[in-house]
Design an enzyme around this catalytic site. Structure first.
Site, PDB file in Angstrom:
ATOM      1  N   TYR A 194      69.285  59.865  67.152  1.00 46.83           N
ATOM      2  CA  TYR A 194      70.735  59.974  66.409  1.00 46.83           C
ATOM      3  C   TYR A 194      71.823  60.440  67.362  1.00 46.83           C
ATOM      4  CZ  TYR A 194      67.281  59.832  62.607  1.00 46.83           C
ATOM      5  OH  TYR A 194      66.122  59.593  61.727  1.00 46.83           O
ATOM      6  N   CYS A 214      58.301  61.028  79.971  1.00 48.25           N
ATOM      7  CA  CYS A 214      58.651  60.180  81.054  1.00 48.25           C
ATOM      8  C   CYS A 214      59.593  59.118  80.424  1.00 48.25           C
ATOM      9  CB  CYS A 214      57.154  59.656  81.660  1.00 48.25           C
ATOM     10  SG  CYS A 214      56.130  60.884  82.173  1.00 48.25           S
TER      11      CYS A 214
HETATM   12  N1  LLP Z   1      66.696  61.210  48.648  1.00 44.11           N
HETATM   13  C1  LLP Z   1      66.392  59.975  49.153  1.00 44.11           C
HETATM   14  C2  LLP Z   1      65.966  58.661  48.547  1.00 44.11           C
HETATM   15  C3  LLP Z   1      66.666  59.812  50.736  1.00 44.11           C
HETATM   16  O1  LLP Z   1      66.442  58.808  51.368  1.00 44.11           O
HETATM   17  C4  LLP Z   1      66.670  60.984  51.258  1.00 44.11           C
HETATM   18  C5  LLP Z   1      66.866  60.957  52.778  1.00 44.11           C
HETATM   19  C6  LLP Z   1      67.013  62.134  50.835  1.00 44.11           C
HETATM   20  C7  LLP Z   1      66.982  62.354  49.324  1.00 44.11           C
HETATM   21  C8  LLP Z   1      67.396  63.390  51.308  1.00 44.11           C
HETATM   22  O2  LLP Z   1      68.573  63.462  52.141  1.00 44.11           O
HETATM   23  P1  LLP Z   1      69.387  64.811  52.653  1.00 44.11           P
HETATM   24  O3  LLP Z   1      69.769  65.539  51.700  1.00 44.11           O
HETATM   25  O4  LLP Z   1      68.285  65.422  53.515  1.00 44.11           O
HETATM   26  O5  LLP Z   1      70.279  64.346  53.464  1.00 44.11           O
HETATM   27  N2  LLP Z   1      65.925  61.457  60.022  1.00 44.11           N
HETATM   28  C9  LLP Z   1      67.461  61.674  59.372  1.00 44.11           C
HETATM   29  C10 LLP Z   1      67.545  61.748  58.128  1.00 44.11           C
HETATM   30  C11 LLP Z   1      66.978  60.706  57.245  1.00 44.11           C
HETATM   31  C12 LLP Z   1      67.403  60.682  55.835  1.00 44.11           C
HETATM   32  C13 LLP Z   1      66.502  59.901  55.118  1.00 44.11           C
HETATM   33  N3  LLP Z   1      66.640  59.881  53.549  1.00 44.11           N
HETATM   34  C14 LLP Z   1      68.012  62.618  60.477  1.00 44.11           C
HETATM   35  O6  LLP Z   1      67.115  63.640  61.110  1.00 44.11           O
HETATM   36  O7  LLP Z   1      69.175  62.750  60.375  1.00 44.11           O
END
Ligand code: LLP
Length: 424
Positions: A322, A348
């Site tokens: 990202y 790599c």
């Molecule tokens: N609820 C649902 C249905 C979700 O899809 C997500 C995150 C959350 C809650 C929690 O969201 P948060 O409060 O953590 O923003 N890998 C990415 C973030 C992907 C988020 C996916 N869904 C990153 O490293 O930025």
């Protein structure tokens, strides 16, 4: 506020020097602060309750940090779990999260996963489509159960932030439209295997502006009122996660108190509803760091200086995936003018670059550095790419620490595979 601070010139987590953990466990290693995890959860809950939202269900998004000891730390202060797979259900249960605080989300649940959720007795299955409604109804009837469900709505708002983590626009794969939600809710009310208890939304992640959230929540309130107007009962409104965490040098997210006040304002006068939340990042991000050792300082004669670390994109994927910005701090800062480095891992491919042209205090080979704000979507997204051992995790509490996911051995890694008979 978090509990990673300089103590006697060295970065510590609560009462434990990071260098001490690195010495004992090796690097790279994730280190989490129990106090920070619990504090972030408590701050959010107090903000919501303080704003007048009675008894909110705060289901920590397990995908952000799925370590069972972390989940247990949060469960101890009352957190539920937002899960998206059978694996996460097993983790939440293993951590002692009460099933009536588990919310099951996700666009593609299998029959087996739905059955597991029903057997466990989770409090809400969030349905993302009509085929899924039919499937949950069928599985529940087969098991002689009635599933409590919520319809996940896609409120069609632009949450801002990185396109790969935005979920609330109509073109995204998540949820159903407002109109569809009304039709499915009414339909579900007449099905023997499901009982609709509410509606849910989640519009994206690392949201740093309340406006898109407010726009979505207004639409959700209107939906609840329309459903109730049709004589349907709606007991729960799940407002998802997505509130940003403060990353150094990045746009500042609103305080939990501002978020809670906005919700109270939008929902004022809506009677008899329980609010549910699915926060991940705002609880876990600043409760964890990734500690890594500098293998080489490669100063090219042409000018660029590369810090080659023993951590790589497989351990912390966010910068590669990202373009995420993580503050990088020397564990024991050396005096001197800042130096501009490119910080890279040993994998790599060029994408294995954590940052370019970052001014840092001078660093020498053998020094330790910490990637800050790495407690969410850090270890949870790690892999063994390049056959690097899965990164270990350590949990700190006060002046104690425990390895809560040990680094596997190479034998462990090989033992998971087996030969094909014709290759024997
Ligand atoms: N609820 C649902 C249905 C979700 O899809 C997500 C995150 C959350 C809650 C929690 O969201 P948060 O409060 O953590 O923003 N890998 C990415 C973030 C992907 C988020 C996916 N869904 C990153 O490293 O930025």
């Amino acid at each position: 506020m978090n509990h990673f601070e300089l103590q006697e010139g060295e970065l510590a987590c609560e009462g434990v020097q990071l260098a001490k953990i690195a010495e004992a466990v090796g690097t790279p290693v994730y280190v989490y602060s129990s106090a920070t995890l619990q504090r972030h959860f408590t701050v959010l809950r107090e903000a919501l309750v303080g704003a007048g939202l009675k008894d909110p269900l705060i289901a920590f998004a397990v995908k952000a940090n799925s370590n069972v000891a972390v989940l247990r730390t949060l469960a101890q202060v009352g957190a539920g779990a937002d899960v998206v797979s059978a694996g996460e259900i097993h983790r939440a249960l293993a951590a002692g999260v009460p099933p009536d605080r588990i919310v099951f989300s996700g666009v593609g649940k299998t029959q087996e996963e739905i059955a597991l959720a029903l057997e466990a007795g989770v409090c809400e299955i969030n349905l993302e489509s009509e085929p899924e409604l039919k499937l949950v109804d069928a599985v529940a009837q087969r098991l002689g159960k009635r599933a409590t469900v919520a319809i996940r709505v896609n409120p069609d708002v632009e949450a801002g932030g990185h396109a790969k983590i935005s979920t609330g626009k109509a073109e995204n794969k998540f949820g159903v439209s407002m109109a569809e939600a009304e039709r499915l809710y009414a339909k579900a009310s007449n099905m023997a295997g499901v009982r609709p208890v509410g509606v849910a939304c989640h519009i994206g992640s690392q949201i740093t502006d309340l406006a898109p959230l407010e726009a979505a929540f207004r639409k959700m309130r209107a939906l609840v009122e329309r459903l109730r107007g049709e004589g349907l009962s709606v007991d729960r409104l799940d407002l998802g996660g997505g509130l940003g965490a403060p990353y150094f040098n990045q746009p500042t997210p609103p305080e939990p108190r501002e978020y809670a006040k906005m919700i109270a304002r939008v929902m004022a006068g809506l009677p008899d509803i329980q609010f549910a939340f699915e926060p991940g990042r705002m609880i876990a991000a600043n409760a964890g760091v990734l500690v890594s050792r500098v293998l080489h300082v490669n100063a090219r004669p042409e000018g660029r200086k590369f810090l080659v670390l023993d951590a790589a994109m497989n351990d912390l994927l966010r910068p590669a995936m990202y373009d995420a910005y993580h503050d990088i701090r020397p564990v024991k800062p050396r005096p001197g003018e800042p130096v501009t480095y490119d910080v890279v891992g040993p994998i790599c491919e060029t994408g294995d670059t954590f940052t370019r042209d970052r001014a840092l205090a001078p660093i020498a080979a053998g020094d330790l550095v910490a990637f800050m704000t790495a407690g969410a979507y850090g270890a949870a997204m790690s892999s063994e790419y390049n056959s690097r051992l899965l990164v270990p995790e350590v949990l700190v509490k006060g002046d104690r620490y425990a390895v809560v996911r040990p680094r596997p051995s190479y034998d462990d890694m090989l033992a998971r595979e087996q030969n094909a008979p014709w290759l024997a």
